[in-house]
Design a protein around this motif. Structure first.
Motif, PDB file in Angstrom:
ATOM      1  N   LEU A  32       8.842  13.374 -21.024  1.00 25.46           N
ATOM      2  CA  LEU A  32       8.938  12.661 -22.307  1.00 25.46           C
ATOM      3  C   LEU A  32       7.550  12.329 -22.845  1.00 25.46           C
ATOM      4  N   ARG A  36       2.546  16.968 -26.598  1.00 22.31           N
ATOM      5  CA  ARG A  36       3.553  17.738 -27.351  1.00 22.31           C
ATOM      6  C   ARG A  36       3.364  19.243 -27.218  1.00 22.31           C
ATOM      7  N   ALA A  41       6.987  19.359 -22.345  1.00 20.62           N
ATOM      8  CA  ALA A  41       7.414  18.279 -23.250  1.00 20.62           C
ATOM      9  C   ALA A  41       8.887  18.399 -23.640  1.00 20.62           C
ATOM     10  N   ALA A  43      12.225  16.144 -25.784  1.00 22.61           N
ATOM     11  CA  ALA A  43      12.555  15.058 -26.713  1.00 22.61           C
ATOM     12  C   ALA A  43      13.627  14.173 -26.077  1.00 22.61           C
ATOM     13  N   LEU A  44      13.843  13.024 -26.680  1.00 22.99           N
ATOM     14  CA  LEU A  44      14.940  12.159 -26.220  1.00 22.99           C
ATOM     15  C   LEU A  44      16.251  12.837 -26.617  1.00 22.99           C
ATOM     16  N   ASN A  89       8.430   5.692 -24.522  1.00 23.64           N
ATOM     17  CA  ASN A  89       9.197   6.313 -25.610  1.00 23.64           C
ATOM     18  C   ASN A  89      10.615   5.750 -25.696  1.00 23.64           C
ATOM     19  N   ALA A 209       7.208  11.577 -27.532  1.00 22.81           N
ATOM     20  CA  ALA A 209       8.639  11.681 -27.801  1.00 22.81           C
ATOM     21  C   ALA A 209       9.063  10.678 -28.877  1.00 22.81           C
ATOM     22  N   GLU A 211       8.196  10.993 -31.836  1.00 22.06           N
ATOM     23  CA  GLU A 211       8.392  11.852 -33.021  1.00 22.06           C
ATOM     24  C   GLU A 211       7.902  11.197 -34.311  1.00 22.06           C
TER      25      GLU A 211
END
Lengths: 369, 395
Positions: A32, A36, A41, A43-44, A89, A209, A211
């Motif tokens: 997480l 990036r 890497a 994402a949630l 995150n 994460a 974003e």
């Protein structure tokens, strides 16, 4: 009466959050919080968001009566710290929505609460957040905000660019802080409204994460009933204070993770035939890291408690935030130093914590309790 | 339930302590250099009107009995001590009737290690007593302690020889507890406490020591030159017992530091206000003068240390580990070192003269990180606890 004893409810919430942090979040943390551009890497996803939502933090704010408020923010501060111990995150995901939900709950009209909070009271996690930061040095200065609402009566329009809005592309609504004449207003804007453009995810140094993306508002039409409080006034410092304390709580959790890791490392690492931790230069730093981290925890408790009680929290929230940034930065920095090359490599989580602290330190008025 | 605000009962006590602090503050200049050329006596510290002040500690104890919102005694004692030091209340020979923090370390050591008869005869709470531990070549380090007590079989007496230094209340106290290496009676150099009367033959107290600050604080060296004591004067205690009683005072040491720190912050805030600079906690870096940001950074230090002290006393009241008071002491002392120093920087050259209290605060406060356990020594104690090391692994 001075007491450091959490209530039963607070203790239960804290324990559940800690369990989740250890069992589900920490195993994902390295991915997480990975850079990036790294192949690792992630994402949630729905699964982890579902686990976070199962704690019911946002839901209890939405559904809570005003009498239930006592100790609620302090409880959320405890929870955010534990989640951040797992990974910042995840704490950010909850705190971003909390910022929006709490603002509408505290300062929105009855109609606004009805319209914008109902979805957040349901099962699962939904994103909505505050959009405040703008480009330029010291973006936190609100006298210099460029985002504006102009026009009068039914003909209002919103123009400006907000940068680094957490989870921007996932949000259903933004609470946009803008200037109107000489004053500040907060407008609730649907993310899909005409004139709203959400940019690509930015490459932030930490909390990847999260974003973060820039959001452009170009002649977005605003009705009077979208202004928080519907003309009944809006208290910006309440948002800022909550955001400062929430950020401090997340910094505390991140610092705790780095501290614990460093303690284990210096005990395991041998220099000659002695553990690194037996050297005074290391041991004394460990002591200062511990003492400073603890004091920031109590500052978070105190300022969250002041907001809960409706006391003037401007001063304590500011002091807490300043101290939290300094101490978490120091801990991440010194912990990395103790690990030398191992701290610098992405094989250990230390480099991610080091980056996360920097991103967290520059967040302001983005999240809440 | 977590509650880090003072309750109405707490506030009542603190307000009274603050009112008295303001009274002491008005008299403070008279006591700065009071011992420069003379030995301490009770008359020297006479303050017109002081006898009429109600005892704040009694008030706190009384409220604790009646009110259900009063914080614990250890916390209240710290808060009261903080306000008194905010007012630079002078420390002087403790009379039983005085409203003073219960330092009483020598008495506490007698109570912890003495026989019933020794406690009855010597643990007199109405009397000022001195604690003679530190030596010119070493503080709490037993390896360097040189003062000796040799058992003389012929006369059945202990014979003390050596020098103790930096001893608080040495001049004003009629009795001392002294630590010496005992040889004889089965002891082979073990650090052992003895109870000695100051007027005893072979005991000499030096003139007041000149020091950076806290110049009203009775501080002298004590010399033992063939000082002969019967065995009943020996306490069955060790260095460990002695160090333990020091832990009792750590919270009050911290409160003393915070009192000075708050005084410096208050003076600075007032001076800034008089110059038209107000502290606004809502502004951003771009919107405020640098001096405001620096002041706020010092306030952060104060509040962090204050909460650390409150937490330590709360822990202690519940039987928590001794490491918390140790942490609180070095946290508060560390805070005052920086706060006073930088307040002077903020206010400029005038603040370095005796026209302001800051100059004195800087001198008086520096000892807080030294007296009763220096910050660097306490940190080692805490480090062993945090890292799980024994004394021989980390020293």
């Amino acid at each position: 009466m001075i007491s450091f004893q959490p209530s039963e409810g607070q203790e239960m919430a804290r324990t559940s959050a800690r369990r989740l942090a250890e069992a589900e979040i920490r195993p994902l943390a390295r991915r997480l919080s990975a850079d990036r551009r790294s192949e690792k890497a992630i994402a949630l996803d729905e699964r982890i968001l579902g686990s976070l939502a199962s704690l019911g933090i946002v839901q209890s704010v939405v559904l809570g009566e005003s009498g239930d408020e006592f100790g609620a923010r302090l409880m959320n501060a405890l929870v955010l710290k534990e989640l951040a111990f797992g990974d910042a995150n995840c704490a950010l995901a909850i705190a971003a929505t909390l910022g929006f939900v709490r603002a509408v709950k505290d300062q929105g009209s009855a109609a606004q609460q009805e319209r914008y909070l109902a979805g957040h009271g349901e099962e699962g996690h939904r994103f909505s957040t505050i959009a405040f930061a703008e480009a330029g040095p010291d973006t936190r200065g609100f006298a210099g905000l460029q985002t504006q609402i102009t026009g009068d009566g039914g003909e209002l329009r919103l123009d400006g660019v907000k940068i680094l809005v957490p989870f921007a592309a996932r949000c259903t609504e933004f609470l946009v802080i803008a200037k109107r004449g000489d004053g500040l207003v907060a407008a609730i804007v649907a993310s899909g409204a005409p004139g709203v453009t959400i940019g690509p995810v930015r490459r932030t140094t930490g909390c990847c994460a999260g974003e973060f993306a820039d959001v452009q508002f170009n002649g977005v039409r605003i009705k009077g009933d979208q202004l928080l409080g519907e003309g009944g006034g809006f208290d910006f410092m309440r948002l800022r204070n909550a955001s400062r304390v929430a950020t401090s709580a997340i910094l505390c959790g991140t610092a705790q993770a780095a501290y614990d890791w460093a303690v284990q490392y210096v005990k395991d690492r041998k220099i000659g035939n002695q553990a690194l931790g037996t050297k005074q230069s290391i041991a004394l730093k460990i002591v200062d890291m511990f003492a400073e981290a603890e004091s920031v925890r109590w500052m978070v408790w105190r300022s969250a408690g002041q907001i809960d009680r409706g006391l003037d929290a401007d001063r304590m929230a500011r002091l807490t935030h300043g101290r939290a940034i300094e101490v978490a930065s120091m801990i991440a920095d010194e912990a990395m130093q103790m690990m030398s090359g191992h701290g610098f490599m992405a094989d250990s989580p230390m480099e991610a914590w080091y980056r996360n602290v920097r991103t967290l330190a520059t967040l302001e008025t983005s999240i809440g309790l | 339930m977590i509650d880090l605000e003072l309750s109405p009962s707490d506030q009542l006590v603190v307000d009274e302590a603050r009112r008295q602090g303001a009274f002491y503050r008005r008299h403070a200049p008279a006591f700065d250099h009071v011992l420069d050329h003379t030995r301490p006596t009770e008359e020297l510290f006479h303050m017109p009107g002081a006898a009429d002040l109600p005892h704040v500690r009694d008030m706190a104890r009384d409220l604790a009995q009646r009110a259900d919102d009063a914080s614990g005694t250890l916390i209240m004692d710290c808060l009261i001590t903080l306000e008194e030091n905010w007012g630079l209340k002078p420390y002087y020979q403790i009379a039983s009737t005085a409203d003073f923090p219960e330092f009483f370390l020598p008495q506490k050591l007698i109570m912890a290690t003495g026989s019933e008869e020794q406690i009855f005869r010597w643990a007199d709470m109405s009397m000022s007593m001195a604690f003679a531990m530190t030596e010119p070549a070493g503080g709490s380090d037993p390896a360097t302690m040189r003062t000796s007590a040799q058992w003389d079989e012929a006369t059945e007496e202990w014979v003390l020889n050596g020098e103790k230094t930096f001893i608080s209340w040495a001049t004003g106290s009629p009795r001392l507890v002294v630590l010496a290496r005992a040889f004889g009676q089965g002891l082979d150099g073990a650090v052992t406490p003895f109870v000695v009367d100051r007027g005893h033959r072979g005991v000499t107290v030096s003139a007041q020591m000149e020091k950076l600050g806290l110049k009203h604080w009775d501080t002298a060296s004590v010399f033992f030159d063939d000082c002969r004591l019967p065995d009943e004067r020996r306490l069955r205690g060790s260095l460990r017992n002695a160090l333990e009683v020091f832990n009792e005072a750590r919270g009050l040491n911290g409160a003393q530091a915070l009192g000075y720190a708050r005084a410096a912050l208050d003076i600075t805030r007032d001076e800034l206000a008089a110059a038209g600079i107000t502290i606004d906690y809502g502004l951003t870096l771009a919107e405020q003068p640098a001096i405001v940001d620096r002041f706020i950074r010092l306030e952060e230090q104060y509040e962090a240390a204050w909460l650390t002290l409150m937490h330590a006393m709360w822990q202690k009241e519940r039987g928590g580990p001794d490491q918390y008071p140790a942490i609180a002491k070095f946290a508060c002392a560390g805070a005052v070192r920086r706060i006073v120093r930088e307040c002077i920087d903020l206010l400029g050259p005038e603040a370095t003269t005796d026209q302001t209290l800051l100059e004195r605060l800087m001198r008086d406060s520096r000892v807080c990180d030294i007296l009763g356990g220096a910050g660097n020594v306490l940190r080692i104690f805490v480090a062993r606890w945090l890292l799980g090391y024994k004394k021989n692994e980390l020293n």
